[in-house]
Write an enzyme that holds these catalytic residues in place. Structure first.
Site, PDB file in Angstrom:
ATOM      1  N   THR A 183      -5.407  88.300  27.640  1.00 19.76           N
ATOM      2  CA  THR A 183      -6.158  87.260  27.669  1.00 19.76           C
ATOM      3  C   THR A 183      -6.473  86.815  29.134  1.00 19.76           C
ATOM      4  O   THR A 183      -5.185  86.542  29.685  1.00 19.76           O
ATOM      5  CB  THR A 183      -5.694  86.174  26.951  1.00 19.76           C
ATOM      6  N   PHE A 196      -8.170  88.836  19.150  1.00 18.84           N
ATOM      7  CA  PHE A 196      -7.986  87.715  18.441  1.00 18.84           C
ATOM      8  C   PHE A 196      -7.024  87.559  17.278  1.00 18.84           C
ATOM      9  O   PHE A 196      -7.129  86.718  16.697  1.00 18.84           O
ATOM     10  CB  PHE A 196      -9.506  87.226  17.804  1.00 18.84           C
ATOM     11  N   LEU A 197      -5.948  88.436  17.542  1.00 16.70           N
ATOM     12  CA  LEU A 197      -5.067  88.673  16.247  1.00 16.70           C
ATOM     13  C   LEU A 197      -4.363  87.210  16.397  1.00 16.70           C
ATOM     14  O   LEU A 197      -3.904  86.723  17.349  1.00 16.70           O
ATOM     15  CB  LEU A 197      -4.199  89.864  16.398  1.00 16.70           C
ATOM     16  N   GLU A 219      -0.257  86.295  15.463  1.00 17.05           N
ATOM     17  CA  GLU A 219       0.954  86.700  15.008  1.00 17.05           C
ATOM     18  C   GLU A 219       0.948  86.305  13.542  1.00 17.05           C
ATOM     19  O   GLU A 219       0.823  85.069  13.208  1.00 17.05           O
ATOM     20  CB  GLU A 219       1.944  86.038  15.832  1.00 17.05           C
ATOM     21  N   PHE A 270      -7.124  74.723  10.374  1.00 18.92           N
ATOM     22  CA  PHE A 270      -6.605  74.097  11.595  1.00 18.92           C
ATOM     23  C   PHE A 270      -6.727  72.701  11.680  1.00 18.92           C
ATOM     24  O   PHE A 270      -6.956  72.021  12.821  1.00 18.92           O
ATOM     25  CB  PHE A 270      -7.367  74.494  12.814  1.00 18.92           C
ATOM     26  N   CYS A 323      -0.063  81.487  23.129  1.00 21.39           N
ATOM     27  CA  CYS A 323      -1.427  81.633  23.353  1.00 21.39           C
ATOM     28  C   CYS A 323      -2.020  80.295  23.696  1.00 21.39           C
ATOM     29  O   CYS A 323      -2.532  79.999  24.616  1.00 21.39           O
ATOM     30  CB  CYS A 323      -2.255  82.343  22.351  1.00 21.39           C
ATOM     31  N   LYS A 335      -0.673  78.009  27.111  1.00 20.87           N
ATOM     32  CA  LYS A 335      -1.033  78.579  28.075  1.00 20.87           C
ATOM     33  C   LYS A 335      -2.665  78.660  28.450  1.00 20.87           C
ATOM     34  O   LYS A 335      -2.965  78.721  29.390  1.00 20.87           O
ATOM     35  CB  LYS A 335      -0.131  79.864  28.239  1.00 20.87           C
ATOM     36  N   LYS A 340       5.451  79.166  14.156  1.00 20.66           N
ATOM     37  CA  LYS A 340       4.691  79.203  12.775  1.00 20.66           C
ATOM     38  C   LYS A 340       5.313  80.329  11.912  1.00 20.66           C
ATOM     39  O   LYS A 340       6.180  80.908  12.413  1.00 20.66           O
ATOM     40  CB  LYS A 340       3.295  79.255  13.294  1.00 20.66           C
TER      41      LYS A 340
HETATM   42  N1  LIG Z   1       0.651  87.366  21.183  1.00 21.63           N
HETATM   43  C1  LIG Z   1      -0.329  86.850  20.585  1.00 21.63           C
HETATM   44  O1  LIG Z   1      -0.682  86.474  19.203  1.00 21.63           O
HETATM   45  C2  LIG Z   1      -1.869  87.164  21.398  1.00 21.63           C
HETATM   46  C3  LIG Z   1      -3.211  87.332  20.575  1.00 21.63           C
HETATM   47  C4  LIG Z   1      -4.221  87.745  21.460  1.00 21.63           C
HETATM   48  C5  LIG Z   1      -4.031  87.861  22.875  1.00 21.63           C
HETATM   49  N2  LIG Z   1      -2.901  87.790  23.333  1.00 21.63           N
HETATM   50  C6  LIG Z   1      -2.837  88.151  24.932  1.00 21.63           C
HETATM   51  O2  LIG Z   1      -2.405  89.362  24.901  1.00 21.63           O
HETATM   52  C7  LIG Z   1      -1.494  89.378  26.158  1.00 21.63           C
HETATM   53  C8  LIG Z   1      -0.159  90.243  25.799  1.00 21.63           C
HETATM   54  O3  LIG Z   1       0.413  89.360  24.676  1.00 21.63           O
HETATM   55  P1  LIG Z   1       1.703  89.596  24.116  1.00 21.63           P
HETATM   56  O4  LIG Z   1       1.931  88.460  23.156  1.00 21.63           O
HETATM   57  O5  LIG Z   1       1.493  90.952  23.500  1.00 21.63           O
HETATM   58  O6  LIG Z   1       2.970  89.814  25.307  1.00 21.63           O
HETATM   59  P2  LIG Z   1       4.226  90.287  25.155  1.00 21.63           P
HETATM   60  O7  LIG Z   1       5.097  89.518  25.970  1.00 21.63           O
HETATM   61  O8  LIG Z   1       4.702  90.152  24.022  1.00 21.63           O
HETATM   62  O9  LIG Z   1       4.167  92.041  25.727  1.00 21.63           O
HETATM   63  C9  LIG Z   1       3.795  92.256  26.839  1.00 21.63           C
HETATM   64  C10 LIG Z   1       4.282  93.403  27.338  1.00 21.63           C
HETATM   65  O10 LIG Z   1       3.875  94.237  28.412  1.00 21.63           O
HETATM   66  C11 LIG Z   1       5.110  94.928  29.172  1.00 21.63           C
HETATM   67  N3  LIG Z   1       4.674  94.863  30.748  1.00 21.63           N
HETATM   68  C12 LIG Z   1       4.676  94.052  31.528  1.00 21.63           C
HETATM   69  N4  LIG Z   1       4.174  94.947  32.757  1.00 21.63           N
HETATM   70  C13 LIG Z   1       3.853  96.302  32.448  1.00 21.63           C
HETATM   71  C14 LIG Z   1       3.398  97.323  33.049  1.00 21.63           C
HETATM   72  N5  LIG Z   1       3.145  97.131  34.450  1.00 21.63           N
HETATM   73  N6  LIG Z   1       3.301  98.562  32.326  1.00 21.63           N
HETATM   74  C15 LIG Z   1       3.494  98.296  30.840  1.00 21.63           C
HETATM   75  N7  LIG Z   1       3.904  97.333  30.241  1.00 21.63           N
HETATM   76  C16 LIG Z   1       4.159  96.436  30.917  1.00 21.63           C
HETATM   77  C17 LIG Z   1       6.185  94.015  28.740  1.00 21.63           C
HETATM   78  O11 LIG Z   1       7.375  94.677  29.296  1.00 21.63           O
HETATM   79  C18 LIG Z   1       5.922  93.603  27.378  1.00 21.63           C
HETATM   80  O12 LIG Z   1       6.433  94.441  26.447  1.00 21.63           O
HETATM   81  C19 LIG Z   1      -1.472  88.164  26.664  1.00 21.63           C
HETATM   82  O13 LIG Z   1      -2.442  88.087  27.615  1.00 21.63           O
HETATM   83  C20 LIG Z   1      -1.771  87.532  25.465  1.00 21.63           C
HETATM   84  O14 LIG Z   1      -2.183  85.987  25.971  1.00 21.63           O
HETATM   85  C21 LIG Z   1      -1.721  87.600  22.734  1.00 21.63           C
END
Ligand SMILES: NC(=O)c1ccc[n+]([C@@H]2O[C@H](COP(=O)([O-])OP(=O)(O)OC[C@H]3O[C@@H](n4cnc5c(N)ncnc54)[C@H](O)[C@@H]3O)[C@@H](O)[C@H]2O)c1
Length: 448
Positions: A121, A155-156, A158, A255, A266, A269, A327
């Site tokens: 994101t 858009f998933l 957790e 919601f 999410c 932030k 959640k």
């Molecule tokens: N978690 C959610 O429900 C969700 C849903 C939709 C979108 N997002 C977005 O997706 C993105 C990722 O979220 P997340 O929850 O999966 O994050 P997370 O913190 O669970 O995972 C991020 C991963 O990226 C790795 N990383 C960092 N730098 C790296 C690099 N240079 N090369 C390879 N790997 C690297 C970290 O070690 C970590 O394992 C964010 O922007 C978040 O806003 C998250």
């Protein structure tokens, strides 16, 4: 297709696994060597229903691999997904250092055409920044290699991540390139059979769509919490109001649960980051500011209710806490209301006995061993010697309770329910004092 995914967190791992599951060859790369070692041992570092067996099946089939070797990962995939974290910077804006670092890594190692896909994101304009980093990195190498950057926000949710990824309502692709359109269509074709889910648009609109979606959902939550607080003061029951408005199809039931505020990795932030984007362009995003302010206030309400129940004397009290995750169906405690509550209780000299079906390990990782925190193995173990019970997360396992047993076990009969799980009459008839969200005053009237 051959696909590389940077980042093996919630999004990267689910994306990689689901794409492997429909036959693509996927390499997931992460800088966290420990995480990759665990994945290569068959362990799954996060709790996400259904993910473990899916990873196992696809690893065994040879379609899904995990590595820390970025160079070979860049060579592997034509599509290079960026799914790394975008945590808030000090001013609330999204910190792009991980995203841009991946762009640099791709630029350092690529030797043929690649499509770089922003799945993280990221604020509007990030695809241009990624493009710039790639251009500069390639120029520094003296390499002239074609590439495209597109936006494909995720858009998933957790807890239902696989279902959302595989059966999501839409797949947003921001690009103006025909080659990218073709590549992304092929990538998602197995998930696009039932009806057309792919929505193509320009990159900036795609980037903004993700923030708009999360800001809208956060707005619904803060809206109902505002109504819930009003209901408390006005002697109305927010649950009746919820039913009353949810039945209107223009509003819907999703919601609008009164609660103790939104958390997670999410909404907090992303609302902040969108607000910061607005500030940067000189626009006052009044609604976003209010959504965040209402949520911050809401997260203090559980503590305030306890404090009130104990006449501001929480020193030495033991509080049973059900639910640590932000959640249900996840072990994620980022920005969880439970954290705000526990930290406030500790500051006032109270002790916490907590249970969560999945997040105990994460809680131990965050707070370590401390005398004022006991992590119980079973839900009802938290009640032994406890003065009151607080519910922070609406796990299914908390919905059925023997209120008579609760009344006999708690030292004082105080139940603070941050998720309105129970019928106030049943709780009250067991002789418990029930503090829920937005229905306190209707209870007082029942008592009278
Ligand atoms: N978690 C959610 O429900 C969700 C849903 C939709 C979108 N997002 C977005 O997706 C993105 C990722 O979220 P997340 O929850 O999966 O994050 P997370 O913190 O669970 O995972 C991020 C991963 O990226 C790795 N990383 C960092 N730098 C790296 C690099 N240079 N090369 C390879 N790997 C690297 C970290 O070690 C970590 O394992 C964010 O922007 C978040 O806003 C998250």
């Amino acid at each position: 297709m051959k696909i590389t995914i940077f980042g093996s967190g919630y999004v990267g791992l689910v994306t990689g696994t689901c794409l492997a599951d429909v036959g693509h060859e996927v390499i997931c790369v992460d800088v966290d060597a420990d995480k990759i070692a665990r994945l290569n041992r068959g362990e799954v570092p996060i709790y996400e229903p259904g993910l473990e067996s899916m990873i196992r099946n696809n690893r065994e089939a040879g379609r899904l691999r995990f590595t820390t070797d970025a160079a070979s990962a860049v060579h592997f995939g034509m599509l290079q997904f960026i799914a790394v974290g975008t945590p808030p910077d000090e001013d609330g804006s999204a910190d792009l250092k991980y995203v841009l670092k991946v762009a640099e890594t791709i630029g350092e190692h690529m030797s043929e055409y690649k499509v770089v896909v922003d799945k993280s994101t990221v604020p509007v304009g990030t695809a241009d920044k990624v493009h710039g980093v790639l251009e500069r990195t390639l120029a520094a190498r003296g390499a002239e290699i074609d590439f495209d950057v597109c936006s494909n926000p995720e858009f998933l949710k957790e807890g239902a991540a696989i279902e959302d990824f595989t059966k999501g309502a839409r797949i947003i692709i921001g690009t103006d390139s025909e080659a990218v359109r073709r590549g992304m269509r092929e990538c998602y074709a197995p998930y696009n059979r039932n009806h057309e889910k792919l929505m193509f648009m320009d990159v900036r609109s795609a980037e903004l769509t993700k923030y708009a979606a999360n800001a809208m959902l956060a707005t619904k939550i803060s809206f109902i919490n505002e109504i819930s607080n009003l209901a408390e003061h006005l002697g109305a029951d927010a649950e009746h109001v919820r039913h009353g408005i949810g039945s209107d199809p223009r509003i819907g039931y999703h919601f609008i649960y009164p609660g103790c505020g939104y958390g997670g990795s999410c909404f907090p932030k992303d609302v902040q980051a969108l607000g910061q984007t607005a500030t940067e362009i000189g626009y006052e995003a009044q609604l976003l500011e209010a959504v965040e302010a209402v949520n911050l206030r809401q997260k203090t309400k559980l503590f305030d209710k306890l404090d009130q129940a104990f006449d501001r004397d929480l020193e030495g009290k033991t509080i049973a806490l059900w639910g640590l995750a932000f959640k249900p169906n996840t072990d994620d405690m980022r920005e969880a209301p439970s954290r705000e509550l526990m930290e406030a209780l500790w500051q006032r000299g109270a002790k916490v006995q907590a249970f969560d079906p999945e997040a105990a390990e994460e809680c131990r990782r965050i707070y370590g061993e401390r005398d004022d925190l006991i992590l119980a193995a079973r839900r009802d173990d938290t009640l032994e010697g406890a003065d009151a019970l607080v519910i922070c997360t609406e796990w299914k396992a908390f919905r059925t309770v023997d209120f008579d047993h609760l009344q006999r076990t708690l030292r004082t009969p105080v139940v603070v329910d941050g998720r309105n799980l129970f019928d106030p009459r049943s709780v009250k008839s067991a002789g418990l004092l029930y503090y829920a969200m937005g229905r306190g005053d209707s209870l007082r009237r029942q008592a009278a």
